[in-house]
Design a protein around this motif. Structure first.
Motif, short mmCIF file in Angstrom:
data_model
loop_
_atom_site.label_atom_id
_atom_site.label_comp_id
_atom_site.label_asym_id
_atom_site.label_seq_id
_atom_site.Cartn_x
_atom_site.Cartn_y
_atom_site.Cartn_z
N PHE A 107 11.82 3.71 -0.57
CA PHE A 107 11.48 3.79 -1.99
C PHE A 107 12.62 3.21 -2.83
O PHE A 107 12.38 2.48 -3.80
N GLN A 108 13.84 3.50 -2.45
CA GLN A 108 15.01 2.96 -3.14
C GLN A 108 15.02 1.43 -3.03
O GLN A 108 15.30 0.73 -4.01
N ARG A 109 14.67 0.92 -1.87
CA ARG A 109 14.62 -0.53 -1.65
C ARG A 109 13.55 -1.16 -2.54
O ARG A 109 13.74 -2.22 -3.12
N TRP A 110 12.39 -0.50 -2.65
CA TRP A 110 11.29 -1.04 -3.43
C TRP A 110 11.55 -1.00 -4.92
O TRP A 110 11.15 -1.91 -5.65
N THR A 111 12.18 0.07 -5.40
CA THR A 111 12.25 0.29 -6.85
C THR A 111 13.66 0.27 -7.42
O THR A 111 13.82 0.23 -8.63
N GLY A 112 14.66 0.38 -6.55
CA GLY A 112 16.03 0.50 -7.05
C GLY A 112 16.34 1.92 -7.51
O GLY A 112 17.38 2.17 -8.10
N ARG A 113 15.43 2.85 -7.24
CA ARG A 113 15.59 4.25 -7.66
C ARG A 113 15.16 5.19 -6.54
O ARG A 113 14.34 4.83 -5.71
N SER A 114 15.70 6.38 -6.56
CA SER A 114 15.30 7.39 -5.58
C SER A 114 13.97 8.00 -6.01
O SER A 114 13.60 7.92 -7.19
N PRO A 115 13.25 8.64 -5.08
CA PRO A 115 12.03 9.33 -5.48
C PRO A 115 12.27 10.38 -6.57
O PRO A 115 11.46 10.53 -7.49
N ARG A 116 13.40 11.06 -6.51
CA ARG A 116 13.73 12.07 -7.53
C ARG A 116 13.90 11.41 -8.90
O ARG A 116 13.39 11.91 -9.91
N GLU A 117 14.61 10.28 -8.95
CA GLU A 117 14.78 9.57 -10.22
C GLU A 117 13.44 9.07 -10.76
O GLU A 117 13.19 9.13 -11.96
N TYR A 118 12.60 8.59 -9.86
CA TYR A 118 11.28 8.11 -10.25
C TYR A 118 10.48 9.25 -10.89
O TYR A 118 9.82 9.07 -11.91
N ILE A 172 0.84 -1.20 0.00
CA ILE A 172 0.00 0.00 0.00
C ILE A 172 0.87 1.25 0.00
O ILE A 172 0.60 2.21 -0.74
N ARG A 173 1.93 1.25 0.80
CA ARG A 173 2.84 2.40 0.81
C ARG A 173 3.47 2.62 -0.56
O ARG A 173 3.56 3.74 -1.04
N TYR A 174 3.91 1.55 -1.19
CA TYR A 174 4.53 1.65 -2.51
C TYR A 174 3.56 2.26 -3.52
O TYR A 174 3.89 3.20 -4.24
N ARG A 175 2.35 1.71 -3.58
CA ARG A 175 1.37 2.19 -4.56
C ARG A 175 1.01 3.65 -4.31
O ARG A 175 0.92 4.45 -5.23
N ARG A 176 0.82 3.98 -3.04
CA ARG A 176 0.46 5.36 -2.70
C ARG A 176 1.63 6.31 -2.98
O ARG A 176 1.43 7.42 -3.47
N PRO A 188 8.79 8.16 -14.43
CA PRO A 188 8.00 7.19 -13.69
C PRO A 188 7.63 5.94 -14.48
O PRO A 188 7.43 4.88 -13.92
N ARG A 189 7.57 6.04 -15.78
CA ARG A 189 7.16 4.89 -16.59
C ARG A 189 8.21 3.79 -16.66
O ARG A 189 7.89 2.65 -16.96
N SER A 190 9.46 4.11 -16.39
CA SER A 190 10.50 3.10 -16.53
C SER A 190 10.74 2.33 -15.23
O SER A 190 11.65 1.53 -15.17
N LYS A 191 9.92 2.56 -14.23
CA LYS A 191 10.14 1.88 -12.95
C LYS A 191 9.78 0.40 -13.04
O LYS A 191 8.84 0.03 -13.74
N ALA A 235 8.93 9.06 9.51
CA ALA A 235 9.36 10.11 10.43
C ALA A 235 10.07 11.24 9.69
O ALA A 235 10.00 12.40 10.11
N ASP A 236 10.75 10.91 8.61
CA ASP A 236 11.48 11.93 7.87
C ASP A 236 11.63 11.50 6.41
O ASP A 236 11.48 10.32 6.08
N PRO A 237 11.92 12.46 5.53
CA PRO A 237 12.04 12.14 4.10
C PRO A 237 13.14 11.13 3.78
O PRO A 237 13.00 10.34 2.85
N SER A 238 14.23 11.13 4.56
CA SER A 238 15.31 10.19 4.24
C SER A 238 14.88 8.74 4.49
O SER A 238 15.27 7.85 3.74
N SER A 239 14.07 8.51 5.50
CA SER A 239 13.56 7.16 5.75
C SER A 239 12.68 6.70 4.59
O SER A 239 12.77 5.56 4.12
N PHE A 240 11.83 7.60 4.13
CA PHE A 240 10.99 7.28 2.97
C PHE A 240 11.84 7.03 1.73
O PHE A 240 11.61 6.06 1.00
N SER A 241 12.84 7.87 1.50
CA SER A 241 13.70 7.72 0.32
C SER A 241 14.41 6.37 0.33
O SER A 241 14.52 5.72 -0.72
N ARG A 242 14.89 5.94 1.50
CA ARG A 242 15.54 4.63 1.59
C ARG A 242 14.56 3.50 1.28
O ARG A 242 14.90 2.55 0.57
#
Length: 144
Positions: free
Chosen positions: A92-103, A57-61, A107-110, A83-90
């Motif tokens: 997201f990186q774990r889920w997709t292999g990319r940072s939120p900025r790269e996504y 759910i977190r990934y999709r949202r 977004p279509r190449s994820k 708690a902070d953006p860096s926790s989320f960024s880590r």
């Protein structure tokens, strides 16, 4: 026989609990009006754990929120209960292999699962979290 607690109700409750921090199975079960063990069993019968469902759910949202370029990463992190953006960024990186900025740039190449109702993990060889499966496979415990 129809399931008395549809998965959509469980997903809705988790989504509502996300901004409050880490949604717990205790709180979700209480809101669904059932014991924790019953909710665990029903999720297991569907091939999921509560933590896998929360991560899915977190990934999709996160993907939906990041698609809105006007939404800051800090706001996405907060909406998902981090708690902070860096926790989320880590995460997201774990889920997709990319940072939120790269996504956001493309977004279509994820990499993504074929069916988003499935837990993240094994689809298409993507770098999804294994949710502890590798530990179980490498267990040295011997059975009698």
């Amino acid at each position: 026989m129809a399931d008395p607690v549809p998965m959509s109700a469980c997903r809705t409750i988790i989504t509502e609990l996300l901004p409050t921090g880490h949604p717990t199975i205790d709180r979700a079960a209480r809101r669904l009006g059932m014991p924790v063990r019953t909710l665990q069993r029903r999720l297991r019968d569907r091939g999921q754990s509560f933590s896998e469902l929360v991560d899915t759910i977190r990934y999709r949202r996160a993907c939906r929120l990041l698609a809105k370029r006007e939404t800051h990463v800090a706001d996405v992190a907060k909406a998902l209960g981090y708690a902070d953006p860096s926790s989320f960024s880590r995460a997201f990186q774990r889920w997709t292999g990319r940072s939120p900025r790269e996504y956001r740039r493309n977004p279509r190449s994820k990499p993504k699962p074929q069916d988003h109702s499935e837990p993240l993990g094994t689809k298409n060889g993507a770098k999804w979290p294994d949710f502890g499966d590798s530990e179980r496979q490498h267990s040295t415990r011997k059975t009698p």
